[in-house]
Enzyme design. Structure first.
Site, PDB file in Angstrom:
ATOM      1  N   LYS A  35      30.333  38.040  52.844  1.00 20.40           N
ATOM      2  CA  LYS A  35      29.998  38.077  51.421  1.00 20.40           C
ATOM      3  C   LYS A  35      29.174  39.329  51.095  1.00 20.40           C
ATOM      4  O   LYS A  35      29.428  40.035  50.121  1.00 20.40           O
ATOM      5  CB  LYS A  35      29.212  36.812  51.038  1.00 20.40           C
ATOM      6  N   THR A 121      18.662  23.439  42.469  1.00 22.29           N
ATOM      7  CA  THR A 121      18.324  22.123  41.933  1.00 22.29           C
ATOM      8  C   THR A 121      17.941  21.213  43.094  1.00 22.29           C
ATOM      9  O   THR A 121      18.744  20.989  43.999  1.00 22.29           O
ATOM     10  CB  THR A 121      19.529  21.531  41.180  1.00 22.29           C
ATOM     11  N   ASN A 216      19.869  17.700  33.079  1.00 17.91           N
ATOM     12  CA  ASN A 216      21.283  17.586  33.461  1.00 17.91           C
ATOM     13  C   ASN A 216      21.787  16.156  33.299  1.00 17.91           C
ATOM     14  O   ASN A 216      22.905  15.923  32.843  1.00 17.91           O
ATOM     15  CB  ASN A 216      21.485  18.059  34.907  1.00 17.91           C
ATOM     16  N   ALA A 260      34.569  14.732  23.759  1.00 11.95           N
ATOM     17  CA  ALA A 260      35.206  13.737  24.622  1.00 11.95           C
ATOM     18  C   ALA A 260      36.315  14.422  25.413  1.00 11.95           C
ATOM     19  O   ALA A 260      36.876  15.425  24.988  1.00 11.95           O
ATOM     20  CB  ALA A 260      35.777  12.618  23.760  1.00 11.95           C
ATOM     21  N   GLY A 261      36.614  13.887  26.584  1.00 14.21           N
ATOM     22  CA  GLY A 261      37.655  14.501  27.403  1.00 14.21           C
ATOM     23  C   GLY A 261      37.916  13.699  28.658  1.00 14.21           C
ATOM     24  O   GLY A 261      37.761  12.469  28.668  1.00 14.21           O
ATOM     25  N   GLY A 265      32.828  17.581  35.222  1.00 18.56           N
ATOM     26  CA  GLY A 265      33.014  17.942  36.633  1.00 18.56           C
ATOM     27  C   GLY A 265      32.080  19.086  36.958  1.00 18.56           C
ATOM     28  O   GLY A 265      31.053  19.265  36.311  1.00 18.56           O
ATOM     29  N   CYS A 268      27.505  20.798  39.338  1.00 15.46           N
ATOM     30  CA  CYS A 268      26.161  20.341  38.956  1.00 15.46           C
ATOM     31  C   CYS A 268      26.105  18.875  38.528  1.00 15.46           C
ATOM     32  O   CYS A 268      25.463  18.065  39.200  1.00 15.46           O
ATOM     33  CB  CYS A 268      25.610  21.225  37.851  1.00 15.46           C
ATOM     34  N   LYS A 271      26.938  15.945  41.065  1.00 13.98           N
ATOM     35  CA  LYS A 271      25.986  15.969  42.190  1.00 13.98           C
ATOM     36  C   LYS A 271      24.577  15.610  41.708  1.00 13.98           C
ATOM     37  O   LYS A 271      23.867  14.830  42.350  1.00 13.98           O
ATOM     38  CB  LYS A 271      26.020  17.379  42.788  1.00 13.98           C
ATOM     39  N   LYS A 328      36.018  23.740  33.840  1.00 13.79           N
ATOM     40  CA  LYS A 328      35.805  24.072  32.438  1.00 13.79           C
ATOM     41  C   LYS A 328      36.351  25.480  32.228  1.00 13.79           C
ATOM     42  O   LYS A 328      36.726  26.143  33.210  1.00 13.79           O
ATOM     43  CB  LYS A 328      34.329  23.992  32.058  1.00 13.79           C
TER      44      LYS A 328
HETATM   45  C1  UGA Z   1      25.419  22.535  33.732  1.00 10.94           C
HETATM   46  C2  UGA Z   1      24.330  22.595  32.648  1.00 10.94           C
HETATM   47  O1  UGA Z   1      24.931  22.650  31.349  1.00 10.94           O
HETATM   48  C3  UGA Z   1      23.433  23.817  32.839  1.00 10.94           C
HETATM   49  O2  UGA Z   1      22.385  23.798  31.889  1.00 10.94           O
HETATM   50  C4  UGA Z   1      22.841  23.776  34.259  1.00 10.94           C
HETATM   51  O3  UGA Z   1      22.067  24.924  34.516  1.00 10.94           O
HETATM   52  C5  UGA Z   1      23.966  23.720  35.269  1.00 10.94           C
HETATM   53  O4  UGA Z   1      24.786  22.552  35.009  1.00 10.94           O
HETATM   54  C6  UGA Z   1      23.355  23.614  36.645  1.00 10.94           C
HETATM   55  O5  UGA Z   1      22.639  22.637  36.906  1.00 10.94           O
HETATM   56  O6  UGA Z   1      23.496  24.551  37.439  1.00 10.94           O
HETATM   57  P1  UGA Z   1      27.791  23.766  34.125  1.00 10.94           P
HETATM   58  O7  UGA Z   1      28.007  22.746  35.198  1.00 10.94           O
HETATM   59  O8  UGA Z   1      28.029  25.202  34.417  1.00 10.94           O
HETATM   60  O9  UGA Z   1      26.263  23.681  33.567  1.00 10.94           O
HETATM   61  O10 UGA Z   1      28.745  23.423  32.903  1.00 10.94           O
HETATM   62  P2  UGA Z   1      28.634  22.594  31.550  1.00 10.94           P
HETATM   63  O11 UGA Z   1      29.014  23.490  30.439  1.00 10.94           O
HETATM   64  O12 UGA Z   1      27.385  21.870  31.413  1.00 10.94           O
HETATM   65  O13 UGA Z   1      29.831  21.552  31.755  1.00 10.94           O
HETATM   66  C7  UGA Z   1      29.803  20.553  32.781  1.00 10.94           C
HETATM   67  C8  UGA Z   1      31.005  19.647  32.663  1.00 10.94           C
HETATM   68  O14 UGA Z   1      30.912  18.840  31.501  1.00 10.94           O
HETATM   69  C9  UGA Z   1      32.349  20.389  32.534  1.00 10.94           C
HETATM   70  O15 UGA Z   1      33.318  19.727  33.287  1.00 10.94           O
HETATM   71  C10 UGA Z   1      32.660  20.300  31.054  1.00 10.94           C
HETATM   72  O16 UGA Z   1      34.033  20.380  30.790  1.00 10.94           O
HETATM   73  C11 UGA Z   1      32.102  18.929  30.731  1.00 10.94           C
HETATM   74  N1  UGA Z   1      31.754  18.741  29.306  1.00 10.94           N
HETATM   75  C12 UGA Z   1      30.789  19.504  28.730  1.00 10.94           C
HETATM   76  C13 UGA Z   1      32.403  17.759  28.580  1.00 10.94           C
HETATM   77  O17 UGA Z   1      33.286  17.030  29.087  1.00 10.94           O
HETATM   78  N2  UGA Z   1      32.050  17.570  27.260  1.00 10.94           N
HETATM   79  C14 UGA Z   1      31.095  18.320  26.662  1.00 10.94           C
HETATM   80  O18 UGA Z   1      30.832  18.081  25.464  1.00 10.94           O
HETATM   81  C15 UGA Z   1      30.439  19.304  27.409  1.00 10.94           C
END
Ligand code: UGA
Length: 453
Positions: A35, A121, A216, A260-261, A265, A268, A271, A328
């Site tokens: 890496k 985390t 989270n 909704a969806g 996943g 973060c 876990k 996402k």
């Molecule tokens: C998440 C948190 O949003 C961050 O603030 C945090 O820093 C990060 O985890 C972490 O702990 O490292 P992330 O996992 O990158 O960030 O993505 P998100 O945008 O939060 O989405 C997480 C999941 O929720 C995705 O699968 C997304 O599709 C889903 N989601 C999100 C929904 O199904 N509906 C929503 O309204 C929002």
């Protein structure tokens, strides 16, 4: 300031690059020599919008260096961020092996004041354990007589970056949380983030760690809440998109994270929810609310598969097109992507799957061995009996629907993200099914309310 980041994974890389961007000199460390070699050759191992350009720029300016040597980084830096992985164990606990190893390794090379900052985390109270590990592993000459020529501090500075918008999130944070046990540590961390001019919340170590758990888990709960509402919407003929809009204007609720969806996943939420449930359990509290959040998330995928089975009738030998594999949009990350469970389940029933994702196909190939990966969104539709939209990539909105329909055997779309333009698909001759949009009304009352027969 001279800053070291131990662990050049997602969080470490983004943090390192952004700290260089706001004026610091940063050494990013990783124990994977491959890496480091790649990063030094200008190759970035993950896809994150804007990241590659910034890495190139600050490497050129020599404000960002990649190395495999913790010893050198510790010597040169006063502030050391720990950003190594904390994967889930089988029982849901966070595995802190890497944190312990790194703490020990840092201690072995310490010869002056250092501030160690948890960025990964971690469960509450990890900071105290890091402090103890460092204390016990300082070089022998500093352990003699209990008299130490220098002090050190441990702080918690959780990150709230979202994949896909991490750089933007870093530069414009809603808040910066600093968990410290000394004024020296507070002063240093304030100094690190001074250029951002952001709101800073200062707490003790344990509270900062809890802020990360709670944030989270709350966001995950918001998603599961709206997903549960979506299930009822389908049964009574309501449209969850409108429900979320109507709820979201209430300032106490807010529209964000009410999409909704097919469930959350990524590396973060799944876990972190597990880890928080376990932490609560160990402390003697049964966090039932959070267990339900997790259950709803699992049910959401099962309900989507059930919907497909219901509408497609026989799954065996059907050809299923999939748009989007990443957990996402705007990332190539496949970790705990809902698409994996959905595709595996359909494959187990004998469906043929042909998929396209703009960025995640390289990573998806490691996970999904028996599906066809296609060159673009149209290629995935050839001869398909239905289309599943599993990630909300903008490019799917630009598809020519007439051409798309012409390629498919049956024009049926299951929109797992409520992302596509329902009206356009319906007008284009598609049967459209979203999540909680009222298309699958199961009661007479609901059907009447929705104006459906
Ligand atoms: C998440 C948190 O949003 C961050 O603030 C945090 O820093 C990060 O985890 C972490 O702990 O490292 P992330 O996992 O990158 O960030 O993505 P998100 O945008 O939060 O989405 C997480 C999941 O929720 C995705 O699968 C997304 O599709 C889903 N989601 C999100 C929904 O199904 N509906 C929503 O309204 C929002």
């Amino acid at each position: 300031m001279n800053i070291a980041i131990i662990g050049s994974g997602y969080v470490g890389l983004v943090t390192g690059v952004c700290l260089a961007h706001i004026g610091h000199h940063v050494i990013c460390i990783d124990n994977d020599p491959e890496k480091i070699k790649k990063l030094n050759a200008g190759k970035v191992p993950i896809y994150e919008p804007g990241l590659e350009d910034l890495i190139r720029k600050y490497r050129r300016m020599k404000r960002l260096v990649f190395s495999g040597s913790i010893a050198g980084a510790v010597k040169k830096s006063e502030v050391i961020f720990i950003a190594v992985g904390t994967p889930s164990k089988q029982n849901g606990d966070a595995d802190l092996t890497y944190i312990e190893n790194v703490a020990r390794e840092i201690a072995r090379h310490m010869d002056s004041y250092k501030l160690l900052v948890e960025k990964s985390t971690v469960p509450a109270q990890t900071g105290n354990r890091i402090e103890r590990t460092v204390r016990l592993n300082l070089p022998a000459k500093y352990r003699k007589d209990g008299a130490r020529p220098f002090a050190f501090d441990v702080a918690s500075n959780p990150e709230f970056l979202r994949e896909g918008s991490a750089i933007e999130d870093f530069m414009n944070p809603d808040r910066i949380v600093i968990g410290v046990e000394s004024s020296r540590a507070e002063k240093l961390l304030r100094e690190v983030y001074k250029p951002l001019k952001a709101r800073v919340v200062v707490t003790n170590l344990a509270s900062a760690e809890m802020i990360k758990h709670a944030s989270n888990s709350f966001l995950a709960a918001k998603i599961s809440f709206i997903n549960a509402v979506a299930q009822v919407c389908d049964r009574v003929g309501a449209d969850v998109e409108k429900v979320a809009e109507g709820m979201g204007y209430d300032k106490r609720i807010g529209r964000a994270f009410l999409n909704a969806g097919i469930g959350y996943g990524g590396s973060c939420f799944p876990k972190d929810v597990d880890a928080f449930i376990r932490l609560a359990e160990k402390s003697g509290y049964d966090f039932r609310l959070l267990k339900s959040v997790r259950d709803v998330n699992e049910q959401q995928k099962a309900a989507f598969i059930q919907l497909i089975e219901d509408k497609l009738w026989i799954i065996k030998d059907k050809t299923i097109a999939v748009w989007g594999l990443a957990f996402k949009a705007n990332t190539d990350d496949m970790r705990r992507a809902a698409s994996l469970d959905i595709i595996r389940s359909l494959r187990a029933e004998g469906a043929r799957v042909q998929a396209y994702d703009p960025k995640a196909m390289v990573n998806a190939r490691y996970e999904l061995k028996d599906i066809k990966f296609c060159a673009d969104a149209y290629a995935a539709l050839k001869g398909a009996d239905c289309l599943l939209v599993l990630t909300e990539w903008d490019e799917f909105l630009k598809v020519d629907l007439a051409r798309a329909r012409g390629l498919m055997r049956q024009a049926v779309v299951f929109d797992g993200r409520n992302f596509c333009d329902r009206e356009a698909f319906t007008a284009g001759g598609f049967e459209y099914y979203g999540i909680g949009r009222g298309e699958t009304v199961k009661t007479t009352t609901g059907a009447a309310a929705c104006g459906k027969k």
